[in-house]
Design an enzyme around this catalytic site. Sequence first.
Site, PDB file in Angstrom:
ATOM      1  N   THR A 144      46.432  41.843  42.375  1.00 51.61           N
ATOM      2  CA  THR A 144      46.707  40.965  43.490  1.00 51.61           C
ATOM      3  C   THR A 144      48.327  40.599  43.062  1.00 51.61           C
ATOM      4  O   THR A 144      48.514  39.412  43.175  1.00 51.61           O
ATOM      5  CB  THR A 144      45.899  39.697  43.527  1.00 51.61           C
ATOM      6  OG1 THR A 144      45.976  38.670  42.349  1.00 51.61           O
ATOM      7  CG2 THR A 144      44.760  39.989  43.918  1.00 51.61           C
ATOM      8  N   HIS A 146      52.664  41.558  43.997  1.00 52.61           N
ATOM      9  CA  HIS A 146      53.515  42.024  44.972  1.00 52.61           C
ATOM     10  C   HIS A 146      53.721  43.271  44.802  1.00 52.61           C
ATOM     11  O   HIS A 146      54.059  44.122  46.029  1.00 52.61           O
ATOM     12  CB  HIS A 146      54.984  41.172  44.699  1.00 52.61           C
ATOM     13  CG  HIS A 146      54.557  39.748  45.228  1.00 52.61           C
ATOM     14  ND1 HIS A 146      54.641  38.664  44.301  1.00 52.61           N
ATOM     15  CD2 HIS A 146      54.978  39.210  46.392  1.00 52.61           C
ATOM     16  CE1 HIS A 146      54.471  37.522  44.737  1.00 52.61           C
ATOM     17  NE2 HIS A 146      54.800  37.727  46.124  1.00 52.61           N
ATOM     18  N   GLU A 167      62.550  39.204  45.171  1.00 54.45           N
ATOM     19  CA  GLU A 167      62.104  37.533  45.101  1.00 54.45           C
ATOM     20  C   GLU A 167      63.029  36.901  45.840  1.00 54.45           C
ATOM     21  O   GLU A 167      64.320  37.156  45.716  1.00 54.45           O
ATOM     22  CB  GLU A 167      62.200  37.245  43.513  1.00 54.45           C
ATOM     23  CG  GLU A 167      61.114  38.016  42.800  1.00 54.45           C
ATOM     24  CD  GLU A 167      61.804  38.972  41.834  1.00 54.45           C
ATOM     25  OE1 GLU A 167      63.176  39.562  42.211  1.00 54.45           O
ATOM     26  OE2 GLU A 167      61.401  39.207  40.803  1.00 54.45           O
ATOM     27  N   HIS A 257      23.182  37.213  44.312  1.00 55.81           N
ATOM     28  CA  HIS A 257      23.036  36.453  42.990  1.00 55.81           C
ATOM     29  C   HIS A 257      24.119  37.133  41.916  1.00 55.81           C
ATOM     30  O   HIS A 257      24.110  38.445  41.685  1.00 55.81           O
ATOM     31  CB  HIS A 257      21.689  36.701  42.053  1.00 55.81           C
ATOM     32  CG  HIS A 257      21.519  36.129  40.948  1.00 55.81           C
ATOM     33  ND1 HIS A 257      21.060  34.806  41.055  1.00 55.81           N
ATOM     34  CD2 HIS A 257      21.741  36.280  39.666  1.00 55.81           C
ATOM     35  CE1 HIS A 257      20.946  34.443  39.817  1.00 55.81           C
ATOM     36  NE2 HIS A 257      21.457  35.321  38.925  1.00 55.81           N
ATOM     37  N   GLN A 276      17.213  30.679  39.211  1.00 55.09           N
ATOM     38  CA  GLN A 276      17.207  30.809  40.738  1.00 55.09           C
ATOM     39  C   GLN A 276      16.991  32.346  40.769  1.00 55.09           C
ATOM     40  O   GLN A 276      16.353  32.609  41.698  1.00 55.09           O
ATOM     41  CB  GLN A 276      18.565  30.568  41.173  1.00 55.09           C
ATOM     42  CG  GLN A 276      19.032  29.401  41.371  1.00 55.09           C
ATOM     43  CD  GLN A 276      20.505  28.963  41.899  1.00 55.09           C
ATOM     44  OE1 GLN A 276      21.361  29.699  41.435  1.00 55.09           O
ATOM     45  NE2 GLN A 276      20.475  28.163  42.762  1.00 55.09           N
ATOM     46  N   ASP A 332      35.955  29.063  41.453  1.00 57.20           N
ATOM     47  CA  ASP A 332      34.893  30.229  41.867  1.00 57.20           C
ATOM     48  C   ASP A 332      35.908  31.231  42.248  1.00 57.20           C
ATOM     49  O   ASP A 332      36.673  31.165  43.255  1.00 57.20           O
ATOM     50  CB  ASP A 332      34.242  29.740  42.778  1.00 57.20           C
ATOM     51  CG  ASP A 332      32.935  30.541  43.193  1.00 57.20           C
ATOM     52  OD1 ASP A 332      32.951  31.697  42.779  1.00 57.20           O
ATOM     53  OD2 ASP A 332      32.012  30.080  43.856  1.00 57.20           O
ATOM     54  N   ARG A 334      34.670  34.339  42.973  1.00 59.80           N
ATOM     55  CA  ARG A 334      33.895  35.421  43.229  1.00 59.80           C
ATOM     56  C   ARG A 334      34.369  35.903  44.649  1.00 59.80           C
ATOM     57  O   ARG A 334      34.694  35.433  45.469  1.00 59.80           O
ATOM     58  CB  ARG A 334      32.344  35.027  43.421  1.00 59.80           C
ATOM     59  CG  ARG A 334      31.629  34.880  42.158  1.00 59.80           C
ATOM     60  CD  ARG A 334      30.246  34.495  42.222  1.00 59.80           C
ATOM     61  NE  ARG A 334      30.359  32.767  42.733  1.00 59.80           N
ATOM     62  CZ  ARG A 334      29.266  31.989  42.742  1.00 59.80           C
ATOM     63  NH1 ARG A 334      28.227  32.452  42.461  1.00 59.80           N
ATOM     64  NH2 ARG A 334      29.286  30.818  43.100  1.00 59.80           N
ATOM     65  N   LYS A 360      29.507  30.443  49.631  1.00 55.95           N
ATOM     66  CA  LYS A 360      28.974  31.698  49.729  1.00 55.95           C
ATOM     67  C   LYS A 360      28.520  32.017  51.097  1.00 55.95           C
ATOM     68  O   LYS A 360      28.627  33.092  51.594  1.00 55.95           O
ATOM     69  CB  LYS A 360      27.673  31.868  49.041  1.00 55.95           C
ATOM     70  CG  LYS A 360      26.867  33.173  48.921  1.00 55.95           C
ATOM     71  CD  LYS A 360      25.715  33.129  47.840  1.00 55.95           C
ATOM     72  CE  LYS A 360      26.407  32.903  46.517  1.00 55.95           C
ATOM     73  NZ  LYS A 360      25.170  33.116  45.531  1.00 55.95           N
TER      74      LYS A 360
END
EC number: 4.1.99.12
Length: 403
Positions: A144, A146, A167, A257, A276, A332, A334, A360
């Site tokens: 991720t 530029h 920049e 999951h 879970q 997080d 994810r 989620k």
Amino acid sequence: MKNKVFASIGDAVKDIKVGRMVIVVDDPGRENEGDLICAAEKASPEVINFMTKYARGLICVPMKHERLKELEIENMVEKPTEKKGCSFTVSVDYKIGTTTGISAYDRSVTVRKLIDKTAKHEDFARPGHIFPLRCKEGGVLARTGHTEAAVDLVRLAGFYPAGIICEIMNNDGTMARMSDLIKFAKKHDLHIITIGELVNYRRRTEKFISEIVNVDLPTRYGDFKLVLFEDLITKDSHIAVVKGVVKNRQNVLVRVHSSCETGDIFHSLRCDCGDQLETALKAVGEAEQGVVLYIHQEGRGIGLANKLKAYRLQEKGMDTVEANKALGFDPDLRDYGIGAQMLSELGIKSINLMTNNPGKINGLESYGLKITKRVPLEISPSKSNEKYLKTKKEKMGHMLKKV
């Protein structure tokens, strides 16, 4: 500019198509830099002069590895130590029809010749005044930065996959931060986008998951099909455990999951992950049809090694959120686009989702999935994980009644 801070990716692509520049920022919630970006094909003395006069940063040309290899342009250093992992090559000047290489005209010529198939490696002087950057294969889905954002944007606009970036600095030489960038954008009538939104756009509009194989999977919870998928960008493997016929069915029972080796395999009591997973498999096994997705995103996306480092910090008194932040990560990380595409490949469009996590739900819905119902998946806390679950409830918004 529109009366909002961030433009859509579609608007940015339209600007790139007509030769305009856009401002790309790392993250709207962080004090990180913004870069001017435009297509290398649109390089002109005017573009280079604007960047040097108003943005003031280093002018670079992000491009694909294949073209750099053709031109025999090597990396600047063999083992980079720059913390963001930006892949600089040696700087170059085009030798034919230019003078010192530093003028706006000379630099625009160098940029255009870098993507001109008739230009050969011997046509470029090394070092020079233009800095090519090696884009990571997979673009912003792989890194991720530029560099990757520039190549992705110009590719989406239909141009040769190479851009120009610079920049943005303030008049006093300090880096322009978000408030400065907003003023800069208004003054020069430019759109601002985030790399995060570009990632989301690509995940919504491009297919990056491929089914590799499916086999029968008899288990203590019932008979399933195990479908193995591969992420075409990262090459990570992800699993779908499928019960019954799910294609074109409505409101399929689903659990997404994330892998937890310590909890799922070694039955760690630090978290509720293993319990879970077992509860979800049991529920799907008892249903007419259902799916458990097992996504390779250890430690909410930070990986096993960093998760264990976070555990060490938790042993010293931090909670799970504080430990992540101390290691330089968001709570997080994810990516729910992976699961959304797996479900799409299985022919599922509406689901009953087993989760306690509102993030989620929002994440999957953002990729076009219809979540008809949330099915709670709460595990009674133990002495070992009570603080962990309390932190998830209080700091991450998880819907937990037993904590």
